[in-house]
Write a protein that holds these residues in place. Sequence first.
Motif, PDB file in Angstrom:
ATOM      1  N   VAL A   1       0.870  -1.174   0.000  1.00  0.00           N
ATOM      2  CA  VAL A   1       0.000   0.000   0.000  1.00  0.00           C
ATOM      3  C   VAL A   1       0.905   1.221   0.000  1.00  0.00           C
ATOM      4  CG1 VAL A   1      -1.711   1.276   1.320  1.00  0.00           C
ATOM      5  CG2 VAL A   1      -1.798  -1.200   1.240  1.00  0.00           C
ATOM      6  N   PHE A   2       0.652   2.146  -0.877  1.00  0.00           N
ATOM      7  CA  PHE A   2       1.560   3.292  -0.990  1.00  0.00           C
ATOM      8  C   PHE A   2       0.784   4.553  -1.272  1.00  0.00           C
ATOM      9  CE2 PHE A   2       1.017   1.740  -5.284  1.00  0.00           C
ATOM     10  CZ  PHE A   2       0.784   2.905  -6.002  1.00  0.00           C
ATOM     11  N   PHE A   3       1.441   5.661  -1.021  1.00  0.00           N
ATOM     12  CA  PHE A   3       0.918   6.916  -1.551  1.00  0.00           C
ATOM     13  C   PHE A   3       2.076   7.787  -1.999  1.00  0.00           C
ATOM     14  CE2 PHE A   3       1.229   7.302   2.979  1.00  0.00           C
ATOM     15  CZ  PHE A   3       1.817   8.537   3.186  1.00  0.00           C
ATOM     16  N   ALA A   4       1.807   8.549  -3.018  1.00  0.00           N
ATOM     17  CA  ALA A   4       2.834   9.386  -3.637  1.00  0.00           C
ATOM     18  C   ALA A   4       2.621  10.821  -3.204  1.00  0.00           C
ATOM     19  CB  ALA A   4       2.752   9.269  -5.150  1.00  0.00           C
ATOM     20  N   MET A   5       3.700  11.450  -2.734  1.00  0.00           N
ATOM     21  CA  MET A   5       3.616  12.832  -2.260  1.00  0.00           C
ATOM     22  C   MET A   5       4.538  13.684  -3.102  1.00  0.00           C
ATOM     23  SD  MET A   5       4.230  12.263   1.808  1.00  0.00           S
ATOM     24  CE  MET A   5       5.792  11.426   1.657  1.00  0.00           C
ATOM     25  N   GLU A   6       4.374  14.963  -2.910  1.00  0.00           N
ATOM     26  CA  GLU A   6       5.308  15.885  -3.550  1.00  0.00           C
ATOM     27  C   GLU A   6       6.704  15.593  -2.993  1.00  0.00           C
ATOM     28  OE1 GLU A   6       6.104  20.692  -3.908  1.00  0.00           O
ATOM     29  OE2 GLU A   6       4.992  19.905  -2.235  1.00  0.00           O
ATOM     30  N   ARG A   7       7.683  15.599  -3.881  1.00  0.00           N
ATOM     31  CA  ARG A   7       9.046  15.423  -3.429  1.00  0.00           C
ATOM     32  C   ARG A   7       9.578  16.784  -3.011  1.00  0.00           C
ATOM     33  NH1 ARG A   7      13.894  14.619  -1.997  1.00  0.00           N
ATOM     34  NH2 ARG A   7      15.557  14.117  -3.452  1.00  0.00           N
ATOM     35  N   VAL A   8       9.728  16.957  -1.722  1.00  0.00           N
ATOM     36  CA  VAL A   8      10.236  18.232  -1.199  1.00  0.00           C
ATOM     37  C   VAL A   8      11.759  18.142  -1.193  1.00  0.00           C
ATOM     38  CG1 VAL A   8      10.368  19.707   0.837  1.00  0.00           C
ATOM     39  CG2 VAL A   8       8.191  18.641   0.215  1.00  0.00           C
ATOM     40  N   HIS A   9      12.377  19.037  -1.929  1.00  0.00           N
ATOM     41  CA  HIS A   9      13.840  19.002  -2.025  1.00  0.00           C
ATOM     42  C   HIS A   9      14.460  19.707  -0.829  1.00  0.00           C
ATOM     43  CE1 HIS A   9      14.292  17.215  -6.031  1.00  0.00           C
ATOM     44  NE2 HIS A   9      13.087  17.742  -6.219  1.00  0.00           N
ATOM     45  N   GLY A  10      14.199  19.168   0.290  1.00  0.00           N
ATOM     46  CA  GLY A  10      14.751  19.722   1.510  1.00  0.00           C
ATOM     47  C   GLY A  10      14.845  18.592   2.512  1.00  0.00           C
ATOM     48  N   VAL A  11      15.040  18.899   3.756  1.00  0.00           N
ATOM     49  CA  VAL A  11      15.099  17.868   4.781  1.00  0.00           C
ATOM     50  C   VAL A  11      14.029  18.152   5.832  1.00  0.00           C
ATOM     51  CG1 VAL A  11      17.538  17.349   4.485  1.00  0.00           C
ATOM     52  CG2 VAL A  11      16.863  19.118   6.070  1.00  0.00           C
ATOM     53  N   SER A  12      13.814  17.190   6.669  1.00  0.00           N
ATOM     54  CA  SER A  12      12.819  17.372   7.725  1.00  0.00           C
ATOM     55  C   SER A  12      13.427  18.203   8.860  1.00  0.00           C
ATOM     56  CB  SER A  12      12.323  16.030   8.233  1.00  0.00           C
ATOM     57  OG  SER A  12      13.410  15.234   8.606  1.00  0.00           O
ATOM     58  N   LEU A  13      12.560  18.809   9.612  1.00  0.00           N
ATOM     59  CA  LEU A  13      12.992  19.751  10.645  1.00  0.00           C
ATOM     60  C   LEU A  13      13.823  19.072  11.723  1.00  0.00           C
ATOM     61  CD1 LEU A  13      12.679  22.705  11.473  1.00  0.00           C
ATOM     62  CD2 LEU A  13      10.600  22.086  12.685  1.00  0.00           C
ATOM     63  N   ASP A  14      13.596  17.789  11.956  1.00  0.00           N
ATOM     64  CA  ASP A  14      14.349  17.123  13.026  1.00  0.00           C
ATOM     65  C   ASP A  14      15.842  17.077  12.700  1.00  0.00           C
ATOM     66  OD1 ASP A  14      13.876  15.349  10.977  1.00  0.00           O
ATOM     67  OD2 ASP A  14      13.752  13.601  12.258  1.00  0.00           O
ATOM     68  N   LYS A  15      16.156  17.035  11.404  1.00  0.00           N
ATOM     69  CA  LYS A  15      17.583  17.046  11.040  1.00  0.00           C
ATOM     70  C   LYS A  15      18.207  18.402  11.403  1.00  0.00           C
ATOM     71  CE  LYS A  15      17.603  13.079   8.663  1.00  0.00           C
ATOM     72  NZ  LYS A  15      16.242  12.669   8.909  1.00  0.00           N
ATOM     73  N   TYR A  16      17.432  19.451  11.172  1.00  0.00           N
ATOM     74  CA  TYR A  16      17.928  20.787  11.529  1.00  0.00           C
ATOM     75  C   TYR A  16      18.153  20.880  13.032  1.00  0.00           C
ATOM     76  CZ  TYR A  16      17.222  23.044   7.023  1.00  0.00           C
ATOM     77  OH  TYR A  16      17.331  23.421   5.716  1.00  0.00           O
ATOM     78  N   ILE A  17      17.184  20.325  13.745  1.00  0.00           N
ATOM     79  CA  ILE A  17      17.270  20.396  15.213  1.00  0.00           C
ATOM     80  C   ILE A  17      18.476  19.602  15.703  1.00  0.00           C
ATOM     81  CG2 ILE A  17      16.117  19.733  17.356  1.00  0.00           C
ATOM     82  CD1 ILE A  17      13.452  20.354  15.958  1.00  0.00           C
TER      83      ILE A  17
END
Lengths: 173, 867
Positions: free
Chosen positions: B154-170
């Motif tokens: 089961v899958f869903f396709a999302m926009e590919r955000v060319h960035g990283v998640s906020l937890d990496k910044y933190i």
Amino acid sequence: MSLTPEIAFETHREHLLSMIWLRMGPDLRKRMDPEDVLQEVAIEAINYWHTLDDDTNARAWLVTLAKRKLARILRDQVGVAARDPRRENAIQTDLPVADRRSGPVTVADRKDRLVLLEDALQKLKPEHRDVILMARIEKMSAKDIGAEMNRSENAVHLLLGRALKSLAQHLKF
Amino acid sequence: MSLRDVVTPETPDGEGGPASAADLRMAEILRRDTQTVRARDELQQEASEEADDLLGRLNALEFIDDVLGEECQLPSRIGEFEIQGVLGRGGMGTVYRAYQKTLDREVALKVLAPRFSSDVTMRKRFRKEAKASAAMHHQHIVPIYDYGEAGGNVFFAMERVHGVSLDKYISAARRNGGGALDPRDAARRFAGVADALAFAHKRQILHRDVKPGNVLVHPDGTLALADFGLSKFLDDEPSAHLTSVGGFLGTLHYAPPEQARGEKLGPASDLYSLGVTMFETLVGNLPIRGDTTEAMLHALLHEEPQRLRQALPKAPRDLDVVIEKLLQKDPRHRYQDGEALALDLLRVAEDEPVRIRRQSALGRLYRRAKRNPVVTASLGTLLVLLLVVALWVKSLSDNKALKGRESLSNASVVLAREQGRVLGPHSILNALLGMPLQETAPDSQFLHELDQAERRLADRSDELEKYRASYRGDVLTGPDAVATALLAGQGRKVVDVATARIDAMFDAGDTHGLAARIDLYNLYLARAMAYLSASVADPEAADRDLYLASFMRGRAFLPRLLRALLQGAKSNPNQLLQTLQKLAEDALQRRVAGQLLLAFAGLCPPADCHLMHFSLEYSVRRQLTQRALEWLGNDAVRGEPDAPVGLERRLANLAATVLDDSGNAPVVAASFAAAREVLAKWVLPGSPLRGWAFAFHLLGDEAMSLDGVDDEARVYGAAGLVRVVQLRMGIDRGETYLRGMHDKLGAVARASKSVAAVALQASLQAWVGSFADAEPAVRAWLRVEPANPHASACMFCCLVRHGVRSESDLFQLATHAQEAQRNAVDPNAIARLMLQRLDTRQRIVGQKAPESPLLQRMRRLLEGSGG
């Protein structure tokens, strides 16, 4: 699908993480998360992918990157000259492996197996531990190990065999 | 001359002396690295100390490889999406970087983990949620393009955000000792997220899992919220993630107190999580912390969070106020909608005062009195008096309500800490294992807190009664009591009943709250145990349900124990034993673990045990059985070694009746009919028990259907029938009958490649075949299972039939008898079996000649050993 650094990395991810975890030892793992180290290796893999001349050597190449990264971390974090990380003597702790990608029981199993192996490796003679780490964890060839340990290839195989016997005794196989 | 020249291959390191034969042999195996499997096969056929030594070394080698992990092959495509890499992994599944050729775009493809996507009900719910989420278009929400199923995924396709998640910044900022964003900058960016939440809440969609990992940072710094609403269908409530293994605190950190209490969530819950996320982004640490799960839960429910300006003295005062409001324990005291929050955050960014700073009523009265002192004096006095009285009355009732809610919180904490009444629905476990289990007493503190809550919250007495009923396990009792069904081996019925009740709860939307969670826990656990019953035998489905049960009550002991056993079916027995020993923390848990292990090993489970058969190697089963018996001591409830148990015992008894009363047609017909009913009604096609259909067919039941009985099941059924016959070898009918079926059963055994088939073939030959046929068949069995006492006993029987003519023959006979007794869980029982063989032989040949002196010596040996 042609081999890209992402795919090569993901293919060998589990192996790399286990190697990093074992090489770091409990002391260093208190200061740094093995997953963070792994991610830095991933970044280096992406940045230096163009230097890999043969896709079939991807695993060995990634292992080398990981070893260099660990050596740098030891130098920076521990504040000692870049000693061979294999010679670090680990102190026993109960820190779990912070593998947030697994469910509860999987984390327990993985951590337990790694700790078991680490405990047993620590009980081995240094040369036995070294040959196992080099041959089975870093997947170096007998020839390369021989060059490191100043032995012939045959002697490396014999040494590894004896090391495995000793390890088997500690693991009670 | 180098050191290498001095150190010869025979003395690799100058220590330990010259290389032994085993050392040299191992070196050769290692040199031919890819041949270890063949080497292992060869060594297993040798019976020498050297072989044992080398096998130990190979085991160590295998263990290292196993620990290090396997290579993970990525799929090349899922549906129409071509996989190009991995963006990340989380608790729900993996996010791949993928390319959608039809639309020529790169997407992020999230594929749910099989444990979520293999359940039909889960998939239906997921589609519903994905559809709702896909309809949302907001610049601060990562859009979902498509969803679907392909190849079981089961899958869903999302926009590919060319960035990283906020937890990496933190994480990166934390390493540098600070926060990830400047406060006013953060306020501006998070205003967009707050607005996104307002947008979703207006459409009745909650996020339920707002955290830095779900906030993506675009290259231009814009924040976008991902994974909207998708945790809902998992009932992904943070307190369900509580585990005692390292204490996985991740989701609990961002959860609002009402979620930990198991109460219904609302928009204010999402805003709470956003408040925690903002705090962590600014400070680098969480506002509420705890070293253990329990401490974290306590802090979440009872302790005040750290103020922003305590950690960041220079942070804007208004931002401190905003976050303080977001982190209120009572959702009624927080922002009620994201829009108001977004506006206040923008005011902070622009250095304007936020709206939530309002003057108190007394403050306004004071100002008015200052303006008109004479006119308002008496009125003011009266108002103040009234206000004081009103406040006093309100405080009394607030206090009572507050205490009531505190009691409810305490009850939740107790339940979270308590491990699912140790055994969960223990009546189900009783039924599965066929042993009496002491009922665990209800936690008195839990009941006390509930009583306290009920006295103070009279309007919630219905809800509290639900808690009590759930705690009692009422969902499993009543006319369709699942324990009763399982006692009769009716695993299928339990699966159906539990599934119907789970579906009913989800369809009614009654899956929120602590009581519902406990009910679901009980139902998932009951269904898991039914899946593990012999009549169903679906360990994969069981593992899935056990995982879901763990979700509901993270510290519950029984799901973890059962999952460890299922994992142990595939891995090292030493590892399994260590894991079980660590899991069982007190005497009762150790008893349950021991009894489960005994049943799992399957060598001598209690007669009424309904646990399925696991195809473990005999030596593993023996090791596990011995350890279980050590743990249990005199408390062990065990049955006869290798006797059929549970539903199989019933089938075996019916087969024995047919054999014993073969001349009594009505009895035989009734037995056949009963067997048909049991198999048709209670045994699912995938269960090995279906093989008994073949056994009854062989016994002469022409009406017995063989639909769904494959070769493996036939071998299983045939082996069961042979055991029944062997137990009756004292009756001539037994051997004659077996001889009659010899050819048919032999054909079945030869068609299969399993160990059971080898054993069946060997047994048949040993009992009724010629020595020339029997001896190689039995040796083949011994090669495959050298530690199986029945294999040794089989060789004994084979040799007895052949006749003992010399001291050398006697020596062989004694060796096999000793092997059998040494490896058996019950040496006396196996000795009796061998004596019975001697009796049978003597009965057959006795009229012609007395028992030979050599066999008499053998008999005395066996009798002397306790047979």
